[in-house]
Design a protein around this motif. Structure first.
Motif, PDB file in Angstrom:
ATOM      1  N   GLU A  37       7.235  -8.376  -5.943  1.00 22.52           N
ATOM      2  CA  GLU A  37       7.613  -8.156  -7.332  1.00 22.52           C
ATOM      3  C   GLU A  37       6.550  -7.401  -8.102  1.00 22.52           C
ATOM      4  O   GLU A  37       6.602  -7.278  -9.304  1.00 22.52           O
ATOM      5  N   SER A  38       5.556  -6.941  -7.373  1.00 26.26           N
ATOM      6  CA  SER A  38       4.465  -6.259  -8.070  1.00 26.26           C
ATOM      7  C   SER A  38       4.770  -4.783  -8.317  1.00 26.26           C
ATOM      8  O   SER A  38       3.928  -4.035  -8.729  1.00 26.26           O
ATOM      9  N   ASP A  39       6.021  -4.375  -8.036  1.00 27.09           N
ATOM     10  CA  ASP A  39       6.353  -2.976  -8.256  1.00 27.09           C
ATOM     11  C   ASP A  39       6.080  -2.606  -9.711  1.00 27.09           C
ATOM     12  O   ASP A  39       6.169  -3.422 -10.598  1.00 27.09           O
ATOM     13  N   ARG A  58       0.822  -1.208   0.000  1.00 27.04           N
ATOM     14  CA  ARG A  58       0.000   0.000   0.000  1.00 27.04           C
ATOM     15  C   ARG A  58       0.861   1.264   0.000  1.00 27.04           C
ATOM     16  O   ARG A  58       0.445   2.297  -0.497  1.00 27.04           O
ATOM     17  N   SER A  59       2.039   1.160   0.594  1.00 28.53           N
ATOM     18  CA  SER A  59       2.897   2.345   0.696  1.00 28.53           C
ATOM     19  C   SER A  59       3.665   2.609  -0.602  1.00 28.53           C
ATOM     20  O   SER A  59       4.101   3.723  -0.855  1.00 28.53           O
ATOM     21  N   TYR A  60       3.870   1.569  -1.367  1.00 32.67           N
ATOM     22  CA  TYR A  60       4.588   1.733  -2.643  1.00 32.67           C
ATOM     23  C   TYR A  60       3.707   1.224  -3.770  1.00 32.67           C
ATOM     24  O   TYR A  60       4.139   0.419  -4.587  1.00 32.67           O
ATOM     25  N   LYS A  61       2.501   1.707  -3.772  1.00 31.74           N
ATOM     26  CA  LYS A  61       1.465   1.166  -4.645  1.00 31.74           C
ATOM     27  C   LYS A  61       1.916   0.988  -6.091  1.00 31.74           C
ATOM     28  O   LYS A  61       1.701  -0.024  -6.696  1.00 31.74           O
ATOM     29  N   ASN A  62       2.486   2.000  -6.639  1.00 31.86           N
ATOM     30  CA  ASN A  62       2.887   1.883  -8.038  1.00 31.86           C
ATOM     31  C   ASN A  62       4.335   2.328  -8.220  1.00 31.86           C
ATOM     32  O   ASN A  62       4.716   2.804  -9.267  1.00 31.86           O
ATOM     33  N   ALA A  63       5.087   2.188  -7.162  1.00 28.63           N
ATOM     34  CA  ALA A  63       6.485   2.638  -7.215  1.00 28.63           C
ATOM     35  C   ALA A  63       7.427   1.462  -7.013  1.00 28.63           C
ATOM     36  O   ALA A  63       7.064   0.470  -6.391  1.00 28.63           O
ATOM     37  N   LEU A  95      10.805  11.030  -4.653  1.00 31.67           N
ATOM     38  CA  LEU A  95      11.637  10.125  -5.447  1.00 31.67           C
ATOM     39  C   LEU A  95      11.294   8.662  -5.129  1.00 31.67           C
ATOM     40  O   LEU A  95      11.105   7.856  -6.032  1.00 31.67           O
ATOM     41  N   VAL A  96      11.202   8.359  -3.833  1.00 31.18           N
ATOM     42  CA  VAL A  96      10.972   6.950  -3.485  1.00 31.18           C
ATOM     43  C   VAL A  96       9.530   6.517  -3.740  1.00 31.18           C
ATOM     44  O   VAL A  96       9.256   5.338  -3.881  1.00 31.18           O
ATOM     45  N   LYS A  97       8.622   7.466  -3.813  1.00 33.23           N
ATOM     46  CA  LYS A  97       7.203   7.104  -3.963  1.00 33.23           C
ATOM     47  C   LYS A  97       6.675   7.248  -5.386  1.00 33.23           C
ATOM     48  O   LYS A  97       5.543   6.865  -5.671  1.00 33.23           O
ATOM     49  N   SER A  98       7.482   7.839  -6.249  1.00 29.34           N
ATOM     50  CA  SER A  98       6.957   8.191  -7.576  1.00 29.34           C
ATOM     51  C   SER A  98       6.924   7.010  -8.533  1.00 29.34           C
ATOM     52  O   SER A  98       7.625   6.017  -8.342  1.00 29.34           O
TER      53      SER A  98
END
Ligand SMILES: Nc1ncnc2c1ncn2[C@@H]1O[C@H](COP(=O)(O)OP(=O)(O)OP(=O)(O)O)[C@@H](O)[C@H]1O
Length: 719
Positions: free
Chosen positions: A561-563, A321-326, A449-452
């Protein structure tokens, strides 16, 4: 040592427990991602500068009555069993929490290890005798005690079996020889109903049930309690509390027979405490506002899950949830221009950006530029297998050089497919960060940067006779000729004035009505303002639809691996670098020549691909990352000063493009042939020779990091 004021006690101790309002780190996320990085950002995504960011200060302890920074969440509060019986107050070193759609919500407050170890036991013992003291007063005093320190001492670390901060940092930091950043715990400071948004969460991992986690109704002694953790995807929730995995042996005790007994005991207790599911002990690291910046803080939480998903891997769920699409745990080459930002770039990076990147478990290598254009050489030589990101801790000059260095590599297609080029705003001109990260604050940009998401942006390929046969130049930001170019470059001698020098230069040239005669030929994508608006809305909507689809696709995938790497499906090849319009060819038949009556009296010529050219100058409000075109703005030097004033005054809002005297088009390519001998071009802020300049858009050539997959919203739709 700092004690709370009565007012603070009142707010923290009385108002929050009464449930008048609950502090929240931020509004719920916007769009479909949780990259809600700045509290003051709204859904329309207005640009946030450091002044606005100042309002985010202390938003964990924000004024509970302020409607702008608080959010009511209607959940039952975990109040002590008896308000009047102080023995019922749990003395815990962790907060209890639950996952909500927006973030992790504190459901029950703990007390910091530090404060308890040093003060609170004695303090509370004394208070326990005061049977007529209300819970609320006590809570306020407890809050006061927790202010004393939010760091664990080394003695407390040993006692509670916690690792030292330096051991917590997985990010490597080569070439620096510097100390690793540490970040403090905020145990005991998080008030009930506080929501830590996923957009602010940098990392999560399982931890032991740290020794000393007990309340005064517990029978387990601090010295006996030691449950362990597992980072595996264990389906057995008990195992997550009782199994020690070797990969965390540096952080956690090996559990012996005695501890197993205690663990069984502890598990009984957690079962008793949790109605919905098994709580898990998780340490989260999150970005907490401090003054104008954000800093990493950590917190141990006991997280309950609904009984419907008892086997859920909570850490993985939080990270998802914190790195949803990153992409998680980026491998970053940071290029620092030590002379950037009036020589403050290194300090800014080290103090503001690096702690956020390390807390997010990014690995970092650092390179310093040693001479002019050094970043071109660094990017030309860089081992592209080692990194996924090049972050320029600089102004806009270094990203320009990096992009051109990559362009000059024999394996350039591969390099542009592998690496995202981004900026950490540590220079004097930070247009890339303002446009892409929506901020020019270095710490918020690091969070961004880390979330984008990785996204492809168009570049502009510039050719001039003196260099194009060797290598044309790639421009990511802008090219300008006339008033702006001269004001930008030819005012270097008054650099001491800071940004005002540029404005002064523009005002001076405009008042003089200085002309810059030339010929301009253009391949239009949308010539008239109405057509431009249609083009803008069409491409903007298409891009946001694509972003939403990608988000959904990512959500459908499971596991670490869903990044998001969907941009990889969109790889470029060598043929994408081929120029459509070589400089040696004659001007193509479908290009239009701009009226010579105008171009012989040209005042401003400016083309660009990013909305902001400086923190307060929204020169290209209709710019889009990948619409296959660039924005063109032209003015006539004969425009009366009375009409030029509203044009220049509209630059901060971007409304200058609406003025009838301003030409604003979307173009695919142009050729500008100067008719004067003493001037220059400015390309991405760099001085370029006064020769015919031909530029064409190279669609989607470069990967960068965009907050929510788009440039900062410019409100152009509603202009
Ligand atoms: N060690 C160095 N010595 C001299 N020039 C350097 C060095 N490192 C970088 N440069 C040059 O400094 C220029 C400006 O870099 P950058 O954009 O990062 O900084 P800035 O603070 O925004 O400065 P400016 O206002 O001059 O653009 C680039 O052209 C770069 O090549």
């Amino acid at each position: 040592m700092k004690f709370c004021s009565n007012e603070t006690k009142l707010k923290r101790g009385l108002l929050f427990p009464l449930g008048l309002s609950s502090p929240s780190l931020t509004e719920p996320s916007f769009d479909n991602s949780d990259t809600d990085l700045n509290q003051d950002s709204n859904r329309s995504g207005s640009f946030i500068d450091s002044r606005t960011l100042a309002k985010t200060d202390n938003d964990l302890h924000t004024d509970p009555l302020s409607s702008t920074t608080t959010k009511n969440i209607h959940v039952p509060m975990n109040l002590p069993r008896s308000l009047n019986n102080l023995k019922s107050i749990k003395i815990r070193d962790f907060n209890e929490a639950t996952l909500t759609d927006d973030g992790i919500m504190i459901t029950s407050q703990g007390i910091s290890l530090a404060s308890r170890a040093s003060n609170s036991e004695a303090f509370l013992e004394g208070q326990n005798n005061a049977s007529d003291t209300s819970f609320f007063e006590t809570e306020s005093l407890v809050s006061c005690v927790t202010c004393l320190s939010d760091n664990y001492s080394s003695e407390q670390r040993d006692r509670f079996n916690l690792s030292s901060p330096s051991k917590r940092l997985s990010g490597s930091s080569n070439n620096l020889g510097d100390h690793e950043a540490s970040y403090a715990s905020v145990a005991g400071q998080m008030l009930v109903n506080t929501v830590i948004p996923y957009g602010r969460i940098l990392h999560a991992e399982y931890v032991n049930n740290p020794k000393g986690y007990l309340d005064n109704t517990d029978t387990v002694k601090a010295s006996d309690t030691s449950s362990s953790h597992s980072s595996s995807n264990s389906k057995d929730s008990d195992n997550q509390v009782t199994t020690t995995t070797t990969d965390h042996k540096d952080r956690f005790l090996t559990v012996g027979r005695k501890n197993n007994e205690v663990n069984a005991n502890a598990n009984d207790k957690t079962k008793k405490r949790s109605k919905n599911g098994e709580p898990k002990f998780v340490e989260i690291t999150f970005a907490k506002p401090r003054r104008h910046d954000i800093v990493p803080k950590r917190l141990i939480l006991s997280i309950s899950f609904p009984s419907s998903s008892p086997n859920m891997d909570i850490v993985e769920e939080i990270l998802k949830r914190s790195y949803k699409n990153a992409r998680r745990q980026r491998s970053i080459l940071v290029i620092i221009n030590p002379f950037g930002g009036k020589r403050k770039a290194k300090k800014l990076f080290m103090s503001k950006c690096k702690p956020i990147l390390l807390a997010s478990k990014c690995s970092i290598d650092t390179a310093y530029t040693k001479y002019n254009k050094h970043a071109v050489d660094i990017a030309r030589e860089v081992d592209i297998d080692k990194y996924d990101t090049i972050a320029c801790a600089s102004g806009d000059g270094i990203p320009y050089e990096v992009i051109n260095g990559l362009f000059q590599r024999p394996d350039r297609a591969e390099a542009f497919n592998k690496l995202a080029v981004t900026q950490l705003p540590c220079g004097s001109g930070n247009a890339m960060s303002v446009s892409c990260h929506w901020t020019n604050n270095p710490s918020y940009a690091a969070l961004c940067l880390v979330k984008s998401v990785e996204a492809r942006i168009d570049l502009m390929c510039c050719s001039q006779p003196s260099y194009y046969k060797e290598f044309p130049r790639l421009s990511f930001l802008s090219q300008t000729y006339g008033v702006i170019a001269e004001s930008d470059i030819n005012t270097e001698f008054i650099r001491w004035m800071g940004p005002a020098r540029f404005e002064l230069g523009v005002a001076f040239n405009v008042l003089q009505r200085k002309k810059y005669p030339c010929e301009i030929y253009v391949k239009y994508a949308a010539k008239l303002k109405n057509d431009l608006k249609v083009h803008y809305l069409e491409h903007k909507n298409r891009a946001s639809l694509r972003f939403e689809n990608e988000l959904e696709r990512n959500q459908d995938h499971d596991g670490p691996e869903s990044d998001s790497h969907s941009v990889d499906a969109d790889k470029i090849t060598e043929k994408d670098f081929k120029l459509k319009y070589p400089l040696d060819d004659p001007v193509p038949a479908d290009w239009e020549r701009i009226d010579p009556n105008l171009t012989d009296n040209l005042g401003i010529f400016y083309t660009g691909k990013m909305p902001y050219i400086a923190a307060d100058t929204k020169f290209f409000p209709a710019a889009l990352p990948a619409d296959g075109s660039m924005d063109l703005v032209i003015t006539d030097a004969r425009t009366p000063v009375t009409r030029m004033a509203p044009i220049l005054l509209g630059l901060d809002k971007g409304s200058h493009v609406l003025q009838p005297e301003v030409i604003h088009s979307k173009i695919l390519a142009y050729r500008l042939v100067p008719k004067i001998t003493n001037s220059l071009f400015s390309v991405d802020g760099e001085k370029f020779p006064l020769e015919p300049l031909q530029v064409e858009v190279m669609p989607r050539l470069c990967k960068t990091l965009l907050r929510n997959g788009s440039y900062v919203d410019t409100d152009f739709d509603s202009m």
